[in-house]
Structures are given as structure tokens and as C-alpha cells.
Design a protein around this motif. Structure first.
Motif, PDB file in Angstrom:
ATOM      1  N   ILE A 300       0.836  -1.204   0.000  1.00  0.00           N
ATOM      2  CA  ILE A 300       0.000   0.000   0.000  1.00  0.00           C
ATOM      3  C   ILE A 300       0.867   1.249   0.000  1.00  0.00           C
ATOM      4  N   LEU A 301       1.999   1.193   0.735  1.00  0.00           N
ATOM      5  CA  LEU A 301       2.934   2.318   0.827  1.00  0.00           C
ATOM      6  C   LEU A 301       4.311   1.848   0.357  1.00  0.00           C
ATOM      7  N   PRO A 302       4.504   1.689  -0.952  1.00  0.00           N
ATOM      8  CA  PRO A 302       5.770   1.132  -1.456  1.00  0.00           C
ATOM      9  C   PRO A 302       6.980   2.019  -1.205  1.00  0.00           C
ATOM     10  N   GLN A 303       6.745   3.292  -0.868  1.00  0.00           N
ATOM     11  CA  GLN A 303       7.859   4.225  -0.684  1.00  0.00           C
ATOM     12  C   GLN A 303       8.547   4.078   0.675  1.00  0.00           C
ATOM     13  N   ILE A 304       7.933   3.357   1.631  1.00  0.00           N
ATOM     14  CA  ILE A 304       8.511   3.303   2.973  1.00  0.00           C
ATOM     15  C   ILE A 304       9.520   2.171   3.095  1.00  0.00           C
ATOM     16  N   GLU A 305      10.297   2.203   4.165  1.00  0.00           N
ATOM     17  CA  GLU A 305      11.319   1.198   4.401  1.00  0.00           C
ATOM     18  C   GLU A 305      10.691  -0.150   4.765  1.00  0.00           C
ATOM     19  N   GLU A 306      11.447  -1.206   4.537  1.00  0.00           N
ATOM     20  CA  GLU A 306      10.981  -2.544   4.884  1.00  0.00           C
ATOM     21  C   GLU A 306      11.274  -2.845   6.348  1.00  0.00           C
ATOM     22  N   ALA A 307      10.301  -3.348   7.057  1.00  0.00           N
ATOM     23  CA  ALA A 307      10.492  -3.741   8.453  1.00  0.00           C
ATOM     24  C   ALA A 307      11.064  -5.143   8.523  1.00  0.00           C
ATOM     25  N   THR A 308      11.913  -5.365   9.508  1.00  0.00           N
ATOM     26  CA  THR A 308      12.474  -6.693   9.751  1.00  0.00           C
ATOM     27  C   THR A 308      11.950  -7.214  11.082  1.00  0.00           C
ATOM     28  N   GLU A 309      12.257  -8.442  11.398  1.00  0.00           N
ATOM     29  CA  GLU A 309      11.829  -9.033  12.657  1.00  0.00           C
ATOM     30  C   GLU A 309      12.302  -8.202  13.855  1.00  0.00           C
ATOM     31  N   THR A 310      13.475  -7.610  13.733  1.00  0.00           N
ATOM     32  CA  THR A 310      14.030  -6.801  14.820  1.00  0.00           C
ATOM     33  C   THR A 310      13.154  -5.604  15.149  1.00  0.00           C
ATOM     34  N   ASP A 311      12.508  -5.040  14.142  1.00  0.00           N
ATOM     35  CA  ASP A 311      11.696  -3.843  14.367  1.00  0.00           C
ATOM     36  C   ASP A 311      10.544  -4.090  15.334  1.00  0.00           C
ATOM     37  N   TRP A 312       9.999  -5.285  15.338  1.00  0.00           N
ATOM     38  CA  TRP A 312       8.855  -5.564  16.217  1.00  0.00           C
ATOM     39  C   TRP A 312       9.251  -5.586  17.688  1.00  0.00           C
ATOM     40  N   SER A 313      10.525  -5.743  17.971  1.00  0.00           N
ATOM     41  CA  SER A 313      10.982  -5.791  19.366  1.00  0.00           C
ATOM     42  C   SER A 313      11.921  -4.634  19.707  1.00  0.00           C
ATOM     43  N   THR A 314      11.810  -3.559  18.947  1.00  0.00           N
ATOM     44  CA  THR A 314      12.690  -2.412  19.150  1.00  0.00           C
ATOM     45  C   THR A 314      11.954  -1.224  19.761  1.00  0.00           C
ATOM     46  N   GLU A 315      12.539  -0.664  20.810  1.00  0.00           N
ATOM     47  CA  GLU A 315      12.062   0.607  21.366  1.00  0.00           C
ATOM     48  C   GLU A 315      12.915   1.699  20.740  1.00  0.00           C
ATOM     49  N   TYR A 316      12.373   2.390  19.753  1.00  0.00           N
ATOM     50  CA  TYR A 316      13.151   3.368  18.999  1.00  0.00           C
ATOM     51  C   TYR A 316      13.497   4.598  19.838  1.00  0.00           C
ATOM     52  N   GLY A 317      12.552   5.084  20.596  1.00  0.00           N
ATOM     53  CA  GLY A 317      12.790   6.298  21.360  1.00  0.00           C
ATOM     54  C   GLY A 317      12.979   7.515  20.489  1.00  0.00           C
ATOM     55  N   GLY A 318      12.516   7.430  19.249  1.00  0.00           N
ATOM     56  CA  GLY A 318      12.668   8.526  18.300  1.00  0.00           C
ATOM     57  C   GLY A 318      11.613   8.450  17.217  1.00  0.00           C
ATOM     58  N   LEU A 319      11.843   9.149  16.122  1.00  0.00           N
ATOM     59  CA  LEU A 319      10.836   9.290  15.070  1.00  0.00           C
ATOM     60  C   LEU A 319      10.899   8.167  14.040  1.00  0.00           C
ATOM     61  N   VAL A 320      10.749   6.943  14.529  1.00  0.00           N
ATOM     62  CA  VAL A 320      10.643   5.756  13.677  1.00  0.00           C
ATOM     63  C   VAL A 320       9.434   4.963  14.164  1.00  0.00           C
ATOM     64  N   LEU A 321       8.618   4.478  13.230  1.00  0.00           N
ATOM     65  CA  LEU A 321       7.422   3.723  13.592  1.00  0.00           C
ATOM     66  C   LEU A 321       7.320   2.482  12.721  1.00  0.00           C
ATOM     67  N   ALA A 322       7.215   1.327  13.349  1.00  0.00           N
ATOM     68  CA  ALA A 322       7.009   0.075  12.621  1.00  0.00           C
ATOM     69  C   ALA A 322       5.508  -0.117  12.402  1.00  0.00           C
ATOM     70  N   VAL A 323       5.137  -0.565  11.196  1.00  0.00           N
ATOM     71  CA  VAL A 323       3.719  -0.721  10.847  1.00  0.00           C
ATOM     72  C   VAL A 323       3.497  -2.139  10.319  1.00  0.00           C
ATOM     73  N   LYS A 324       2.449  -2.775  10.828  1.00  0.00           N
ATOM     74  CA  LYS A 324       2.140  -4.133  10.396  1.00  0.00           C
ATOM     75  C   LYS A 324       0.648  -4.272  10.163  1.00  0.00           C
ATOM     76  N   VAL A 325       0.273  -4.888   9.058  1.00  0.00           N
ATOM     77  CA  VAL A 325      -1.123  -5.194   8.754  1.00  0.00           C
ATOM     78  C   VAL A 325      -1.456  -6.548   9.368  1.00  0.00           C
ATOM     79  N   VAL A 326      -2.566  -6.601  10.118  1.00  0.00           N
ATOM     80  CA  VAL A 326      -2.978  -7.847  10.771  1.00  0.00           C
ATOM     81  C   VAL A 326      -4.385  -8.225  10.311  1.00  0.00           C
ATOM     82  N   ALA A 327      -4.707  -9.507  10.441  1.00  0.00           N
ATOM     83  CA  ALA A 327      -5.979 -10.006   9.926  1.00  0.00           C
ATOM     84  C   ALA A 327      -7.175  -9.531  10.741  1.00  0.00           C
TER      85      ALA A 327
END
Length: 439
Positions: A300-327
Motif C-alpha cells: 500500500i505504501l511502497p515508498q517506505i522502508e521494509e520492516a524486519t523481525e528486529t523492528d517488532w521488538s525495538t524501542e526506537y525512542g525517536g521518530l521511527v514507527l514500525a507498521v504491520k497489517v494484521v488479519a
């Protein structure tokens, strides 16, 4: 008194002095403790320029050393944050006294009266990174609850903490609260020694990174209160008001991205992802947020970065947001169960059944419906301030204010009563009549 480079013996001596001061503090009246807090608030206001100037030195040094942006954001203590901290002290003054509350008042038998009353813990050891405003919050709550406190701020906040403790000690010297009840340590080497002082320190409260909190938990026999991670989620349900969901998501991520209650992962229901994500992306981009998405999100948003498994368990503490589509809702809850840190989780939905299922099934200190995760805060809850947020199952849980800094003891008064009278062949019965129960 400002402590610097203490030897183990002198640190032990300091802890003993704090313990003695805490014992004096514990028996002061509500009026005496509130007067001390009012004096601190007034002194902080009077010396605000010196405090901000000291903080600016820390911020400049942090920038030169290349300290992460999230830490720099926490470190900053400008006039706005200082005034907010002072308001927090004034709010603590207005709170009910947590000491001496009668939780149980029971007649066990005629003339044999049992009471359970709240009382201070004793001495708190609070270790925190950056955030010099935390020193103000913790000190105010410690004094109000009758506890002594030994503070250890991060080296990046040294000038700020020293300026603050000087002002606080000067203010306390004019009140009935002994200045020795509030102490400051300044070197990293002192942390390990502090963790060994279980005969003087009753509770350790660490505030910092995951690894830092884990280290504290694993290297002391003193009870530890705190949280290691702040991996918070926001789930946008298929029945969500999409405009509202965008607003909540942006606030949860950007209102203060360095905070532990800022959202790190956004979960979006598949049914509305195609409509919602194109609304979300520009709103986040306007705030400078980098999105990282899973495969469905990037379709849906091809311009954004690809998330990896690490992103789901990361506390960024900054202006990064992981996005996941769920059923569906169940998938969102399952993801939170796998990756959440039991801090704060939120759902945006117009379906009350879905909202209730989320609130009931998600295991976290804070579970929210149709509001920002940033509300997970002691000041916003009306606690005046907080010493930290606890994600453990045993209380206190969530933002820890005054009620988390007191314990209780049982007082039993009789008139020659002996236990033998209530046992044997013809035991005397207990009456067990509750006279007062305030909570």
C-alpha cells in the motif's frame, strides 16, 4: 550535600545518614512535609535561570559527544519543562497524605483492637539516565511519602542534577525536613556499591535502557521496581474512525517520541489498511516520522522502508514507527503478546465489544481505548508526579506515585489478652467486628 567520588566506606556512611534522616522525616506532620515541598517549589522558581543554564551545559556537551537524539531530548530541561516540574511539586502538596491511612480497624475481641496503617518504605535508591526533571519528581514524592532518597543521575545530566540538588538542599535547610534525606551520587562506580547496601536501602528504582534495568535487577538483593522496555502498540480496528485514528497515532508517536509510553509499533486491520495507511503516511511524514512496514503495508505504501523481525521488538525512542497489517483483533492481541513489554497498549475502534475484548485480554500496566498512549503518566493520572512506571504483575503497577512508595504495618492493642485463651478445649471465640475500613 553533594557527593562526588565517594569511597565505599563514605557511601555506606552516607546511606546511614539518609536512613536516620528518613526516620525523622517519617514522623513529621503532613503540614511539615507540605511546607518543605512548597519551599522547594519556590526555590526552583527563584533559581530557574541558574538551573536552565546548568542544563544547557549538559545539553551542549551531550551534543558534542554525539549522544543519541532520544537521550538528548530526555536530557533537555528548558523553562517549559522546569515550570511543568515545579507545577508537579505543587500538585503533590495538594495530594492526600499517604502516611497513616487506616486500611483495617477491626475488633478481634472486646478490648483487642487490630489496625493496619500505611507507613513509609524507608530509603529509596533511584538510578536514572538523563531526565533531570525526574530528580524533582522523585524528590517531591519521596518527601511527601516520608521516605529518604539516594539519587544517581546519568553523567550526561551531572551539571543539571548538581544545580537542582543545591537548590533543594538550601530550601530544605529552612524547613523541618533534614536535607540529608535527599542525597545525590555522581559517579558510575557508586552504583554497584549502592546496590549492596541492603541494610540501609529498602527499594531500588532504575529508570533507563533495557540492559541497564536488567543489570540492576540481576545485581542486587534489594527489591527492584521498574520496567526494562517501553514497546507500546496501537491497534487500528476495522471499525475505527480513521480520522481519529490518524490523530491518535500521530500524538502517540510524536508528542514526545523519547518517552517510554510513545508508540513503537502500529497494527492495522487488513479490512481498512488500504484506506487508512494513505491517510497516515503524510501525517507522519509532516512530523518527520520514518515508517517501516511489513510486506502488506509496503504493498500500500511502497515508498517506505521494509520492516524486519528486529523492528517488532525495538524501542526506537525517536521518530521511527514500525507498521504491520494484521488479519483481525485476535491477530493484533497475539502480536502484542509476543512483542509487547506490558507497558501501555491501545486500540482505536467504534466497536465496544472489540474494545472490551482488547482491554480484558491484553496484559499490560495500561490498556487504552480511543486515546493516545502518551496518557500513561503519573502527572496525567493525577498522581502529581511519578517515580517511574512499573510493568511487573505485583503492585504497584503502571505509573508509580505516592501509593507505590508506602507499605503498611499491623498494630494490635489489647488489655492483657493472651493467645491461649482462644485455643484448647474451650476456646474463647473472636468477635472480629470491622469498625472502620477506608480502603
Amino acid at each position: 550535600m553533594v557527593v562526588s567520588k565517594t569511597t565505599p566506606d563514605s557511601l555506606s556512611d552516607l546511606a546511614q545518614k539518609t536512613q536516620k534522616a528518613s526516620q525523622k522525616l517519617a514522623v513529621l506532620s503532613t503540614k511539615q512535609r507540605n511546607e518543605a515541598l512548597s519551599a522547594i517549589a519556590a526555590a526552583l522558581s527563584t533559581h530557574n535561570e541558574q538551573i536552565v543554564a546548568a542544563n544547557q551545559k549538559d545539553c551542549e556537551e551531550a551534543k558534542k559527544e554525539g549522544i543519541p537524539q532520544a537521550l538528548q531530548a530526555r536530557l533537555k530541561l528548558d523553562q517549559t519543562k522546569l515550570q511543568s516540574a515545579i507545577a508537579g511539586v505543587q500538585d503533590v502538596v495538594k495530594l492526600d497524605d499517604p502516611i497513616g491511612a487506616v486500611q483495617i480497624h477491626r475488633e478481634l475481641d472486646t478490648g483487642l483492637i487490630l489496625k493496619r496503617l500505611t507507613c513509609p518504605l524507608g530509603v529509596l535508591g533511584v538510578i536514572f539516565e538523563a531526565r533531570p526533571d525526574a530528580l524533582i519528581q522523585i524528590t517531591s514524592l519521596a518527601i511527601k511519602s516520608g521516605n529518604g532518597v539516594i539519587l544517581k543521575g546519568g553523567k550526561e545530566a551531572l551539571n543539571s542534577c548538581q544545580a537542582l540538588i543545591k537548590v533543594i538542599h538550601n530550601a530544605l535547610s529552612k524547613t523541618d525536613v533534614p536535607p540529608e534525606a535527599v542525597q545525590l551520587l555522581t559517579t558510575r562506580a557508586e552504583i554497584q556499591e549502592l546496590l549492596s547496601l541492603d541494610q540501609y536501602v529498602d527499594l531500588i528504582i532504575p529508570r533507563g535502557s533495557n540492559s541497564f534495568v536488567r543489570y540492576i535487577q540481576e545485581n542486587t538483593n534489594i527489591p527492584v521496581l521498574g520496567h526494562a522496555d517501553g514497546i507500546c502498540h496501537l491497534y487500528v480496528d476495522e471499525t475505527a474512525d480513521l480520522k481519529q485514528a490518524v490523530t491518535i497515532a500521530v500524538d502517540s508517536k510524536t508528542q514526545y517520541p523519547a518517552a517510554c509510553n510513545a508508540v513503537e509499533t502500529l497494527l492495522v486491520n487488513r479490512t481498512i489498511a488500504g484506506e487508512f495507511l494513505p491517510l497516515l503516511a503524510p501525517a507522519m511524514a509532516e512530523k518527520g516520522v520514518t515508517l517501516r512496514g511489513d510486506t502488506e503495508t509496503r504493498q500500500i505504501l511502497p515508498q517506505i522502508e521494509e520492516a524486519t523481525e528486529t523492528d517488532w521488538s525495538t524501542e526506537y525512542g525517536g521518530l521511527v514507527l514500525a507498521v504491520k497489517v494484521v488479519a483481525d483483533l485476535e491477530s493484533a492481541i497475539a502480536h502484542i503478546k509476543s512483542y509487547g513489554s506490558k507497558h501501555t497498549e491501545a486500540i482505536v475502534t467504534e466497536n465496544n465489544d472489540h474494545a472490551q475484548a482488547f482491554l480484558n485480554q491484553v496484559d499490560a500496566a495500561g490498556v487504552f481505548h480511543n486515546c493516545s498512549t502518551r496518557f500513561s503518566d503519573g502527572f496525567r493520572y493525577g498522581f502529581g508526579a511519578e517515580v517511574g512506571i512499573s510493568t511487573q504483575k505485583m503492585p504497584p503497577r503502571g505509573p508509580v506515585g505516592l501509593e507505590g512508595l508506602v507499605t503498611y504495618k499491623y498494630q494490635l492493642t489489647g488489655n492483657g489478652h493472651i493467645a491461649a485463651s482462644y485455643s484448647g478445649e474451650n476456646p474463647k471465640p473472636f468477635t472480629r467486628k470491622d469498625k472502620i475500613r477506608t480502603q
